[in-house]
Design a protein around this motif. Sequence first.
Motif, PDB file in Angstrom:
ATOM      1  N   GLY A  87      -3.085   2.870   7.530  1.00 36.90           N
ATOM      2  CA  GLY A  87      -2.160   1.776   7.785  1.00 36.90           C
ATOM      3  C   GLY A  87      -1.533   1.183   6.538  1.00 36.90           C
ATOM      4  N   ARG A  88      -1.886   1.720   5.367  1.00 39.22           N
ATOM      5  CA  ARG A  88      -1.268   1.399   4.067  1.00 39.22           C
ATOM      6  C   ARG A  88      -1.634   0.021   3.533  1.00 39.22           C
ATOM      7  NH1 ARG A  88       2.315   4.600   7.047  1.00 39.22           N
ATOM      8  NH2 ARG A  88       3.297   2.854   8.116  1.00 39.22           N
ATOM      9  N   ARG A  89      -1.572  -1.018   4.356  1.00 41.65           N
ATOM     10  CA  ARG A  89      -2.016  -2.364   3.994  1.00 41.65           C
ATOM     11  C   ARG A  89      -1.360  -2.878   2.706  1.00 41.65           C
ATOM     12  NH1 ARG A  89      -8.491  -1.997   5.488  1.00 41.65           N
ATOM     13  NH2 ARG A  89      -8.206  -1.030   7.529  1.00 41.65           N
ATOM     14  N   LEU A  90      -0.066  -2.809   2.669  1.00 37.63           N
ATOM     15  CA  LEU A  90       0.671  -3.378   1.542  1.00 37.63           C
ATOM     16  C   LEU A  90       0.726  -4.897   1.681  1.00 37.63           C
ATOM     17  CD1 LEU A  90       3.688  -0.902   1.271  1.00 37.63           C
ATOM     18  CD2 LEU A  90       1.399  -0.724   0.258  1.00 37.63           C
ATOM     19  N   SER A  95       6.870  -7.310  -3.931  1.00 34.04           N
ATOM     20  CA  SER A  95       7.809  -6.196  -4.056  1.00 34.04           C
ATOM     21  C   SER A  95       7.041  -4.889  -4.230  1.00 34.04           C
ATOM     22  CB  SER A  95       8.721  -6.420  -5.265  1.00 34.04           C
ATOM     23  OG  SER A  95       7.966  -6.303  -6.473  1.00 34.04           O
ATOM     24  N   VAL A  96       7.796  -3.797  -4.179  1.00 32.03           N
ATOM     25  CA  VAL A  96       7.194  -2.483  -4.420  1.00 32.03           C
ATOM     26  C   VAL A  96       6.460  -2.466  -5.759  1.00 32.03           C
ATOM     27  CG1 VAL A  96       7.756  -0.076  -4.976  1.00 32.03           C
ATOM     28  CG2 VAL A  96       8.789  -1.171  -2.978  1.00 32.03           C
ATOM     29  N   GLY A 132       7.645  -4.495  -0.307  1.00 28.86           N
ATOM     30  CA  GLY A 132       6.986  -3.233   0.031  1.00 28.86           C
ATOM     31  C   GLY A 132       7.032  -2.905   1.504  1.00 28.86           C
ATOM     32  N   THR A 133       6.891  -3.923   2.355  1.00 29.05           N
ATOM     33  CA  THR A 133       6.870  -3.679   3.797  1.00 29.05           C
ATOM     34  C   THR A 133       8.259  -3.497   4.394  1.00 29.05           C
ATOM     35  OG1 THR A 133       6.701  -6.081   4.098  1.00 29.05           O
ATOM     36  CG2 THR A 133       4.659  -4.813   4.196  1.00 29.05           C
ATOM     37  N   ALA A 134       9.317  -3.602   3.573  1.00 34.69           N
ATOM     38  CA  ALA A 134      10.680  -3.379   4.062  1.00 34.69           C
ATOM     39  C   ALA A 134      11.084  -1.909   3.964  1.00 34.69           C
ATOM     40  CB  ALA A 134      11.679  -4.234   3.279  1.00 34.69           C
ATOM     41  N   LEU A 135      10.227  -1.075   3.398  1.00 33.77           N
ATOM     42  CA  LEU A 135      10.524   0.345   3.233  1.00 33.77           C
ATOM     43  C   LEU A 135      10.220   1.116   4.517  1.00 33.77           C
ATOM     44  CD1 LEU A 135       8.932   1.010  -0.287  1.00 33.77           C
ATOM     45  CD2 LEU A 135      11.244   0.206   0.248  1.00 33.77           C
ATOM     46  N   VAL A 143       3.975   4.047  -1.762  1.00 32.17           N
ATOM     47  CA  VAL A 143       3.517   2.855  -2.485  1.00 32.17           C
ATOM     48  C   VAL A 143       1.997   2.757  -2.431  1.00 32.17           C
ATOM     49  CG1 VAL A 143       3.600   0.341  -2.633  1.00 32.17           C
ATOM     50  CG2 VAL A 143       5.666   1.606  -2.042  1.00 32.17           C
ATOM     51  N   ALA A 144       1.414   3.001  -1.263  1.00 30.42           N
ATOM     52  CA  ALA A 144      -0.041   2.916  -1.115  1.00 30.42           C
ATOM     53  C   ALA A 144      -0.755   3.940  -1.995  1.00 30.42           C
ATOM     54  CB  ALA A 144      -0.427   3.107   0.346  1.00 30.42           C
ATOM     55  N   ILE A 145      -0.203   5.145  -2.067  1.00 31.81           N
ATOM     56  CA  ILE A 145      -0.796   6.176  -2.937  1.00 31.81           C
ATOM     57  C   ILE A 145      -0.620   5.774  -4.399  1.00 31.81           C
ATOM     58  CG2 ILE A 145      -0.583   8.570  -3.713  1.00 31.81           C
ATOM     59  CD1 ILE A 145       0.253   9.258  -0.800  1.00 31.81           C
TER      60      ILE A 145
END
Length: 233
Positions: A87-90, A95-96, A132-135, A143-145
């Motif tokens: 689920g990435r959890r940004l 921002s990114v 980040g969550t706008a991508l 981003v998560a990686i």
Amino acid sequence: MSALLSTHALKAWYGDFQALFGIDFEIRAQEIVAIIGANGAGKSTFLKAITGVLPVAPGNVVFKGRPIGGRKAHRVVAEGIAMVPEGRRLFPSLSVEENLCMGAYAKRPGPWSLEKVYGLFPVLKEKRKVPGTALSGGQQQMVAIGRALMSNPELLICDEISLGLAPTVIKEIYAALERITRDGLTAIIVEQDVLTAERVSQRLYCFQEGRVSLQGNSRDLTHEQISHAYFGV
């Protein structure tokens, strides 16, 4: 070659509910090991036990010859283990670039920096000021990686990184992962797609109801063996 990380009779609970029943597992340096299994098989619980999210006995998890079971999650990161969570959890308010920088809080020395992450995923440099969550889903996974790599880990753990992504994006994500591991990083991959798990890994473990139902070299295991271990039929 001795194991980089191993677990020994690893058990884990959620309150009174036992989720893992004596998991023995190992991964050697520069290996990619995949973990497969149906929903509820214990895959994510296993990762939480390794990374300090769930309490376990110290000797149940050994990293570079030292017991680390039961350590707090931030100390596990400082040891050199980073996870890309399902689920990435940004952080939605960041921002990114700010999300990426959050991965560097442990200040471990190593080759990964913002510029190297941007070299791996050029689109992130273009969008570094965007929340980040706008991508897109695939870009969020990048981003998560990248955030995990910013901690300069020796072991990268990826939990369902292809979940919900288009096939072309999955191919791009795994191509990047291949470049990362080619440089010497070790990786545990939890993957819902069995064929992808077989293709990207050297060895494979199948979990069923909190136990290891099958393990072996990914190229040697038959589809019949995997099907039986996965579904129990």
